[in-house]
Enzyme design. Structure first.
Site, mmCIF file in Angstrom:
data_model
loop_
_atom_site.group_PDB
_atom_site.id
_atom_site.type_symbol
_atom_site.label_atom_id
_atom_site.label_comp_id
_atom_site.label_asym_id
_atom_site.label_seq_id
_atom_site.Cartn_x
_atom_site.Cartn_y
_atom_site.Cartn_z
ATOM 1 N N ASN A 32 -7.701 97.090 119.682
ATOM 2 C CA ASN A 32 -6.479 97.019 120.458
ATOM 3 C C ASN A 32 -5.958 95.582 120.462
ATOM 4 O O ASN A 32 -6.503 94.715 119.772
ATOM 5 C CB ASN A 32 -6.740 97.548 121.875
ATOM 6 C CG ASN A 32 -5.563 98.351 122.405
ATOM 7 O OD1 ASN A 32 -4.415 97.953 122.256
ATOM 8 N ND2 ASN A 32 -5.865 99.478 123.031
ATOM 9 N N HIS A 91 -21.304 73.950 118.835
ATOM 10 C CA HIS A 91 -21.274 72.502 118.678
ATOM 11 C C HIS A 91 -22.599 71.884 119.109
ATOM 12 O O HIS A 91 -23.317 72.459 119.929
ATOM 13 C CB HIS A 91 -20.127 71.907 119.510
ATOM 14 C CG HIS A 91 -18.795 72.493 119.178
ATOM 15 N ND1 HIS A 91 -18.010 72.008 118.155
ATOM 16 C CD2 HIS A 91 -18.118 73.551 119.701
ATOM 17 C CE1 HIS A 91 -16.898 72.722 118.078
ATOM 18 N NE2 HIS A 91 -16.947 73.668 119.008
ATOM 19 N N GLY A 127 -12.467 95.798 127.414
ATOM 20 C CA GLY A 127 -11.447 94.759 127.463
ATOM 21 C C GLY A 127 -12.004 93.405 127.868
ATOM 22 O O GLY A 127 -12.779 93.290 128.818
ATOM 23 N N SER A 152 -16.154 95.973 130.242
ATOM 24 C CA SER A 152 -15.046 95.015 130.272
ATOM 25 C C SER A 152 -15.435 93.711 130.959
ATOM 26 O O SER A 152 -16.128 93.710 131.975
ATOM 27 C CB SER A 152 -13.857 95.621 131.016
ATOM 28 O OG SER A 152 -13.360 96.735 130.332
ATOM 29 N N THR A 193 -24.472 86.991 125.502
ATOM 30 C CA THR A 193 -25.149 85.739 125.162
ATOM 31 C C THR A 193 -26.498 85.966 124.500
ATOM 32 O O THR A 193 -27.122 85.012 124.031
ATOM 33 C CB THR A 193 -25.360 84.879 126.418
ATOM 34 O OG1 THR A 193 -26.184 85.597 127.337
ATOM 35 C CG2 THR A 193 -24.034 84.543 127.083
ATOM 36 N N ARG A 200 -26.111 92.220 130.596
ATOM 37 C CA ARG A 200 -27.464 92.761 130.734
ATOM 38 C C ARG A 200 -27.407 94.266 130.555
ATOM 39 O O ARG A 200 -26.404 94.911 130.909
ATOM 40 C CB ARG A 200 -28.042 92.419 132.111
ATOM 41 C CG ARG A 200 -28.322 90.945 132.315
ATOM 42 C CD ARG A 200 -28.965 90.704 133.679
ATOM 43 N NE ARG A 200 -29.381 89.302 133.822
ATOM 44 C CZ ARG A 200 -28.587 88.320 134.236
ATOM 45 N NH1 ARG A 200 -27.334 88.582 134.519
ATOM 46 N NH2 ARG A 200 -29.045 87.089 134.339
#
Length: 199
Positions: free
Chosen positions: A82, A112, A139, A157, A162, A177
């Site tokens: 989308n 970085h 989303g 959403s 991570t 999680r």
């Protein structure tokens, strides 16, 4: 001696201002600009096939689309994204078959150095992202560098991914999680709902 592009793809420190990389980035930005401006579906699909390494049959992306290079992206069959998709493909991004992205999903491979002195030299590096088959990202989901998401997984959403996520789970939150597994009971409920529509 290895080129900056070779260093970039292999996950080593590299300089993004390299002339070869800048030329490819310019090409990608021109292609995405044309894609984002066209209302012709066939023209848009042609642009995406020129931009990406692979763009699977039956796949569709709604504008706006933003990428770094495009050539480091492989997209499977029947992919749907989308509006407002961001894929920063400094490292490879691989997306499986039958994957769905809600609006404003971000796949971010660049990162970085932690040390500020090294970071301020302009050196950066990137880690690949792999999205399995039948994945649904809600989303505003952000996927960080070096992440793999297993087949059939749903990410709620606003989540920030991570760490790697296994297959067949629902994950939510920042950091994302695992909330629960997707079970045979889920499949049974949704198969019954589908049968009501005769599909």
């Amino acid at each position: 001696m290895r080129s900056e592009k070779e260093r970039m793809i292999s996950g080593e420190l590299y300089l993004p201002g390299d002339l070869e990389l800048r030329a490819r980035a310019k090409f990608a930005h021109e292609k995405t600009y044309k894609f984002n401006e066209t209302l012709d579906k066939q023209k848009g699909e042609k642009i995406l096939r020129e931009l990406f390494s692979e763009f699977g049959e039956g796949s569709h992306i709604r504008p706006r689309l933003s990428v770094d290079y495009g050539e480091n992206i492989v997209i499977g069959k029947r992919f749907f994204a989308n509006y407002d998709l961001i894929m920063l493909d400094v490292a490879p991004i691989t997306i499986g078959n039958d994957v769905m992205f809600s609006p404003r999903v971000s796949l971010l491979t660049p990162t970085h150095p932690i040390d500020a002195v090294v970071r301020n030299t302009g050196l950066e590096y990137a880690l690949p992202i792999i999205i399995g088959d039948n994945v649904w990202l809600g989303g505003g989901v952000t996927v960080n560098p070096g992440i793999s998401i297993g087949d059939n997984t749903i990410v709620g959403s606003g989540s920030v991914v991570t760490h790697d996520l296994p297959g067949n789970v629902i994950a939510v939150g920042n950091p994302a999680r695992v909330l629960r597994e997707i079970t045979d009971h889920d499949r049974q409920i949704w198969e019954e709902e589908r049968s009501k529509h005769g599909i």
